[in-house]
Design a protein around this motif. Structure first.
Motif, mmCIF file in Angstrom:
data_model
loop_
_atom_site.group_PDB
_atom_site.id
_atom_site.type_symbol
_atom_site.label_atom_id
_atom_site.label_comp_id
_atom_site.label_asym_id
_atom_site.label_seq_id
_atom_site.Cartn_x
_atom_site.Cartn_y
_atom_site.Cartn_z
ATOM 1 N N ASP A 178 30.097 40.405 89.216
ATOM 2 C CA ASP A 178 30.460 40.401 90.638
ATOM 3 C C ASP A 178 31.019 39.035 91.015
ATOM 4 O O ASP A 178 30.988 38.094 90.201
ATOM 5 C CB ASP A 178 29.223 40.743 91.500
ATOM 6 N N ALA A 179 31.518 38.936 92.250
ATOM 7 C CA ALA A 179 32.075 37.679 92.740
ATOM 8 C C ALA A 179 31.329 37.244 93.997
ATOM 9 O O ALA A 179 30.932 38.082 94.813
ATOM 10 C CB ALA A 179 33.561 37.858 93.044
ATOM 11 N N LEU A 180 31.151 35.944 94.139
ATOM 12 C CA LEU A 180 30.525 35.392 95.347
ATOM 13 C C LEU A 180 31.637 34.927 96.287
ATOM 14 O O LEU A 180 32.443 34.058 95.931
ATOM 15 C CB LEU A 180 29.631 34.196 94.998
ATOM 16 N N MET A 181 31.649 35.513 97.452
ATOM 17 C CA MET A 181 32.652 35.124 98.441
ATOM 18 C C MET A 181 32.081 34.041 99.357
ATOM 19 O O MET A 181 30.919 34.109 99.764
ATOM 20 C CB MET A 181 33.069 36.344 99.261
ATOM 21 N N LEU A 182 32.908 33.062 99.672
ATOM 22 C CA LEU A 182 32.557 32.069 100.688
ATOM 23 C C LEU A 182 33.018 32.631 102.028
ATOM 24 O O LEU A 182 33.758 33.615 102.080
ATOM 25 C CB LEU A 182 33.255 30.739 100.394
ATOM 26 N N ASP A 183 32.591 31.998 103.131
ATOM 27 C CA ASP A 183 33.126 32.431 104.423
ATOM 28 C C ASP A 183 34.341 31.576 104.769
ATOM 29 O O ASP A 183 34.730 30.706 104.001
ATOM 30 C CB ASP A 183 32.035 32.425 105.509
ATOM 31 N N TRP A 184 34.918 31.846 105.918
ATOM 32 C CA TRP A 184 36.189 31.191 106.238
ATOM 33 C C TRP A 184 36.052 29.681 106.390
ATOM 34 O O TRP A 184 37.005 28.939 106.251
ATOM 35 C CB TRP A 184 36.801 31.834 107.501
ATOM 36 N N ARG A 185 34.805 29.203 106.592
ATOM 37 C CA ARG A 185 34.579 27.760 106.709
ATOM 38 C C ARG A 185 34.304 27.120 105.354
ATOM 39 O O ARG A 185 34.231 25.906 105.238
ATOM 40 C CB ARG A 185 33.362 27.500 107.617
ATOM 41 N N GLY A 186 34.070 27.990 104.345
ATOM 42 C CA GLY A 186 33.767 27.452 103.016
ATOM 43 C C GLY A 186 32.290 27.469 102.667
ATOM 44 O O GLY A 186 31.883 26.949 101.635
ATOM 45 N N TYR A 187 31.460 28.066 103.518
ATOM 46 C CA TYR A 187 30.037 28.219 103.194
ATOM 47 C C TYR A 187 29.828 29.468 102.336
ATOM 48 O O TYR A 187 30.625 30.411 102.390
ATOM 49 C CB TYR A 187 29.197 28.367 104.469
ATOM 50 N N VAL A 188 28.731 29.481 101.591
ATOM 51 C CA VAL A 188 28.356 30.644 100.788
ATOM 52 C C VAL A 188 28.173 31.844 101.722
ATOM 53 O O VAL A 188 27.492 31.731 102.751
ATOM 54 C CB VAL A 188 27.037 30.351 100.029
ATOM 55 N N ALA A 189 28.774 32.994 101.373
ATOM 56 C CA ALA A 189 28.645 34.170 102.242
ATOM 57 C C ALA A 189 27.883 35.309 101.540
ATOM 58 O O ALA A 189 26.691 35.483 101.776
ATOM 59 C CB ALA A 189 30.012 34.635 102.729
ATOM 60 N N ILE A 263 26.535 31.534 88.642
ATOM 61 C CA ILE A 263 27.649 31.626 89.596
ATOM 62 C C ILE A 263 28.556 30.438 89.302
ATOM 63 O O ILE A 263 28.160 29.283 89.502
ATOM 64 C CB ILE A 263 27.205 31.565 91.066
ATOM 65 N N GLY A 264 29.767 30.717 88.816
ATOM 66 C CA GLY A 264 30.659 29.615 88.442
ATOM 67 C C GLY A 264 29.954 28.704 87.450
ATOM 68 O O GLY A 264 29.396 29.161 86.451
ATOM 69 N N GLU A 265 29.944 27.413 87.751
ATOM 70 C CA GLU A 265 29.326 26.450 86.819
ATOM 71 C C GLU A 265 27.813 26.321 87.004
ATOM 72 O O GLU A 265 27.171 25.548 86.297
ATOM 73 C CB GLU A 265 30.004 25.072 86.951
ATOM 74 N N TYR A 266 27.236 27.049 87.939
ATOM 75 C CA TYR A 266 25.805 26.899 88.237
ATOM 76 C C TYR A 266 24.954 27.943 87.506
ATOM 77 O O TYR A 266 25.372 29.079 87.351
ATOM 78 C CB TYR A 266 25.581 26.989 89.753
ATOM 79 N N ARG A 267 23.732 27.538 87.104
ATOM 80 C CA ARG A 267 22.843 28.413 86.331
ATOM 81 C C ARG A 267 21.502 28.563 87.031
ATOM 82 O O ARG A 267 20.997 27.606 87.639
ATOM 83 C CB ARG A 267 22.600 27.825 84.925
#
Ligand code: PMP
Length: 297
Positions: A178-189, A263-267
């Motif tokens: 799956d993909a993690l979407m940020l919100d329009w401000r760039g915060y985790v959504a 998620i990306g580079e995070y474990r």
């Protein structure tokens, strides 16, 4: 068998019709202009979890898109149960959808009829069941959840899933779940069909649902966490903060509570709090399954 050719029945505008006959016209407003809202519910051991909350949310979603579902919440509840029964389901997934019909073509839809269909089918684990043990792998999405001033973000509107499908495909193409979407401000959504929780030092952090769906599962898990005595903080979370968290999971009707390992580079590890809340959730929605899991060791 293609999904639209299955056996069984779909509830369409007040009656059960054979599954393959539940069709709509190509000039339906919903198809051209995205005027559809839907729900996703799970049937556990013969009962739809939080059914009335879902039916109420369907009503609200439609109102946000400026139309009204022509059935009451009670009628929708009854129709959801009826379609499960007609298909002989004990466990499964229920999909009500309401949309604007085809009487008039153009952006304006003042005179178009409103339709409601409800389908239900057997649907097991949303992610690979092995993920329940080791966590799913996610990537960062390119698209962001829109500003509430840009889109009707409080509605579970079909149109808002356009970017979810693009992102889900992008993730799957690269071997992610799956993909993690940020919100329009760039915060985790959120994920493409689930909300997200992050854990550090025994405390749960989850994004403020101010521009995406405040999931029914999300609220349920917050309650379960509080009952356990865990602190839950709803706040804006910057993506670079993911480095500080030790555990992560996503929540949704289909996803239930699914741990995330990457998620990306995070474990992240599938830690004690995640495991506890996965168990608490199954215990709440399907105690018989929880007992079976426990018996199997
Ligand atoms: N966000 C999105 C985009 C979703 O599709 C879903 C699933 N409906 C959720 C969050 C979680 O919502 P719920 O827990 O009510 O299923």
């Amino acid at each position: 068998v293609p999904f639209d050719q299955r056996d069984g029945f779909i509830w369409l505008d007040g009656k059960l019709v054979p599954w393959a006959d539940a069709k709509l016209h190509v000039l339906s407003h919903a198809l051209h202009y995205g005027s559809a809202v839907f729900e996703g519910e799970r049937l556990y051991d013969g009962e739809i979890f939080k059914l009335t909350e879902h039916s109420e949310r369907l009503h609200k979603s439609a109102e946000i898109l400026d139309f009204q579902v022509p059935y009451s919440v009670e009628e929708i509840d009854a129709a959801c149960r009826e379609v499960c029964e007609a298909n002989g389901l004990i466990n499964g997934y229920v999909r009500p959808i309401a949309w604007r019909g085809s009487e008039q073509m153009g952006v304006s839809a003042q005179n178009n009829s409103i339709h409601l269909a409800i389908a239900a089918w057997e649907w097991g684990s949303y992610f690979d069941p092995a993920a329940r043990l080791k966590g799913i792998r996610m990537k960062f999405a390119k698209y962001r959840r829109p500003d509430p001033a840009t889109a009707p973000v409080r509605s579970k509107a079909a149109g808002l899933y356009m970017i979810c499908t693009i992102e889900k495909h992008g993730a799957e193409r690269e071997g992610y779940a799956d993909a993690l979407m940020l919100d329009w401000r760039g915060y985790v959504a959120e994920g493409t069909g689930a909300n997200i929780f992050l854990i550090k030092d025994g405390v749960l952090h989850t994004p403020n649902p101010d521009c995406f769906l405040d999931g029914i599962t999300r609220r349920t898990v917050i309650d379960l966490a509080k009952k356990r005595g865990y602190e839950v903080i709803e706040r804006h979370i910057k993506p670079e903060e993911l480095a500080d968290f030790s555990e992560c999971f996503i929540t949704g009707t289909a996803a239930e509570v699914t741990p995330v390992s990457e998620i990306g580079e995070y474990r992240f590890e599938v830690g004690d709090i995640t495991k506890t809340l996965m168990e608490d959730y199954i215990n709440l929605v399907q105690p018989q399954r929880a007992a079976a899991v426990a018996a199997a060791g």
